[in-house]
Write a protein that holds these residues in place. Structure first.
Motif, short mmCIF file in Angstrom:
data_model
loop_
_atom_site.label_atom_id
_atom_site.label_comp_id
_atom_site.label_asym_id
_atom_site.label_seq_id
_atom_site.Cartn_x
_atom_site.Cartn_y
_atom_site.Cartn_z
N ALA A 188 24.88 -83.06 16.95
CA ALA A 188 24.94 -81.61 17.13
C ALA A 188 24.62 -81.22 18.57
O ALA A 188 25.25 -80.32 19.15
N LEU A 189 23.66 -81.92 19.17
CA LEU A 189 23.29 -81.64 20.55
C LEU A 189 24.42 -82.01 21.50
O LEU A 189 24.72 -81.27 22.45
N ALA A 190 25.06 -83.15 21.26
CA ALA A 190 26.18 -83.56 22.11
C ALA A 190 27.29 -82.52 22.07
O ALA A 190 27.87 -82.16 23.12
N GLU A 191 27.59 -82.01 20.89
CA GLU A 191 28.64 -80.99 20.76
C GLU A 191 28.25 -79.72 21.50
O GLU A 191 29.09 -79.10 22.18
N GLN A 192 26.98 -79.34 21.42
CA GLN A 192 26.54 -78.13 22.11
C GLN A 192 26.57 -78.30 23.63
O GLN A 192 26.98 -77.40 24.36
N ALA A 210 28.86 -89.61 22.09
CA ALA A 210 27.82 -88.57 22.00
C ALA A 210 26.66 -88.87 22.95
O ALA A 210 26.15 -87.96 23.63
N CYS A 211 26.25 -90.12 23.03
CA CYS A 211 25.10 -90.47 23.87
C CYS A 211 25.44 -90.37 25.36
O CYS A 211 24.59 -89.98 26.17
N LEU A 235 36.48 -85.71 20.25
CA LEU A 235 36.64 -84.44 20.95
C LEU A 235 35.43 -83.55 20.71
O LEU A 235 34.96 -82.85 21.62
N HIS A 236 34.93 -83.56 19.51
CA HIS A 236 33.80 -82.70 19.16
C HIS A 236 32.50 -83.18 19.78
O HIS A 236 31.56 -82.40 19.91
#
Length: 472
Positions: free
Chosen positions: A70-74, A304-305, A330-331
């Motif tokens: 969720a943090l990566a997407e934000q 994400a990381c 993508l997300h």
């Protein structure tokens, strides 16, 4: 000893430091308190160091992993909004003198069709790409001082920029060629290239030497220090990447972040882009021959990381990945993708038969650019053909200062809408155009400044009337 400010490859990519990092991550992969600390630091949008990010990659706590995604997407939204930059590779030549065991271009491969584009063929390929709607290319060539000298690359760049066909033009040429000298990087800079991209393939020196048994690329230090020479030469946008699957992915991840930290420490500017290719099938290459392949879940976590650790960087995923795989990442952080790609030499004008294969790898996502553009818009993304920062001189530290402060959103979002409008007018199918016009109308409301919105609306009307190439 590990020293991010050193100019020696073995010191800014220190093997023992990576081993110590992996041991630290293993020791703390279930340490909820430390992971919370790291995630809290990441929320400050200043990035993480390689040890902190490695703990997140190793994390085995599912609730923390979901928090991480969720943090990566934000973070992706904070820095890049819902824009996705579009590009295409252009393969100039697959002649190569290296012996890289994971690449079908290797010198001993007698089954691949060897090809090199003439300038007339380069022109024809560029017209084909312009007719698809592309504005940004990444040129690729094998390493061969006889067939692909720097003079040939420079001539191709000049040809690419010279082609004006209907409303088409290539506005940015990124270059992915072998490590070279400061003098030759200066030539590339003078030719007006965008980003210089060079993948490390693997940061593990011993594995690197086994994977590159012959040819100039076998020199680990010369290859690893190439981005330093490019930046010395004035190319201030450089791109990193590893080929996941050749070595342990956690080792590569730590090495990749250490390389980014090194560029920041020495030049004050980290990588403009980070690419995340995986080993995939190609002529005489079987991915199962390599022991370190990663599954889709691991691939998504790596993306994400990286996004959390290096929030400012552009992240690239190519058509090596399937539609489903690309949609997932993508997300999580990807900001640039290719579309309608051909990895064969001359493949845009004349698609190849299997018998005459010259491709570097098999394309997994084989959709047309129009299909990719519509797919992105259906998911709420803005496909962007923008090259404004490069042409306005917002490169290197000028780009990074805007990006890190997130001020770049004040021009990137409007520029994306205007370049999308060009695409819709000149190249899109009727169905794609309808989706795009609705998206632009909706996204105009997200421009925070009334004056900027009014300028964009006026320019969109001028684009509809036939004018082109507006930018902030």
């Amino acid at each position: 000893m590990y020293n991010p400010k050193s100019r020696k490859a073995e010191e800014f990519i220190d093997h023992q430091e990576i081993l110590d990092t992996l041991a630290f991550a293993d020791a703390n992969k279930g340490n909820a308190a430390l992971i919370d600390e790291i995630l809290e630091k990441a929320r400050q949008l200043k990035g993480l160091n390689h040890r902190e990010a490695s703990v997140l990659l190793a994390c085995e706590l599912e609730d923390k992993n979901q928090e991480m995604y969720a943090l990566a997407e934000q973070i992706k939204k904070d820095f890049y909004g819902n824009r996705i930059v579009m590009f295409a590779p252009l393969y100039l030549s697959n002649y190569c003198v290296n012996g890289c065991v994971y690449c079908p271009y290797h010198a001993k491969n007698k089954t691949i069709a060897r090809k090199k584009l003439t300038q007339d063929e380069v022109r024809a390929e560029v017209i084909a790409l312009q007719d698809m709607g592309h504005k940004r290319l990444a040129i690729e060539a094998g390493e061969d001082p006889v067939n692909n000298p720097i003079e040939y690359i420079l001539e191709c760049i000049k040809t690419i920029y010279s082609v004006q066909h209907k409303n088409g033009s290539i506005r940015r040429v990124n270059v992915n060629i072998a490590a070279t000298t400061v003098e030759e990087y200066k030539m590339l800079k003078e030719a007006g290239i965008g980003t210089y991209i060079l993948f490390q393939e693997t940061y593990h020196k011993e594995s690197y030497q086994q994977l590159h048994p012959t040819g100039p690329k076998s020199n680990y230090a010369y290859h690893t220090e190439a981005h330093d020479r490019a930046m010395e030469a004035g190319i201030d946008d450089v791109g990193l990447g590893v080929l996941f699957g050749l070595e342990m992915y956690r080792y590569e991840f730590a090495g990749l972040l250490m390389h980014a930290e090194h560029l920041e420490a020495v030049f004050g500017v980290g990588p403009h882009t980070i690419s995340v290719p995986r080993v995939c099938p190609a002529d005489d290459i079987d991915p199962t021959d390599f022991d370190n392949g990663i599954d889709n879940d691991t691939f998504a976590k790596i993306v994400a990381c990286i996004r959390i650790a290096v929030p400012y960087t552009g992240m690239i995923v190519s058509t090596r990945e399937s539609q489903a795989s690309r949609e997932r990442v993508l997300h999580l952080g990807i900001s640039q993708i290719s579309g309608g790609s051909r990895t064969s030499v001359g493949g845009y004008v004349t698609p190849e038969t299997p018998e005459e294969n010259s491709a570097q790898f098999d394309v997994s996502d084989q959709r047309s650019l129009d299909e990719v553009v519509k797919w992105l818009m259906d998911m709420g993304y803005i496909p962007s053909f923008c090259t404004a920062c490069y042409r306005e001189g917002r490169t290197g530290d000028r780009f990074m200062s805007l990006c890190k402060s997130r001020q770049i959103m004040n021009c990137c979002h409007p520029n994306a809408l205007m370049t999308l409008k060009e695409y819709l007018m000149d190249y899109a199918s009727l169905e794609t155009r309808a989706v795009g016009e609705a998206l632009i109308a909706k996204e105009l409301e997200n421009i925070p400044k009334d004056k900027v919105r009014q300028i964009v609306v006026e320019r969109l009307g001028r684009i509809e009337a036939g004018e082109r190439d507006f930018r902030f």
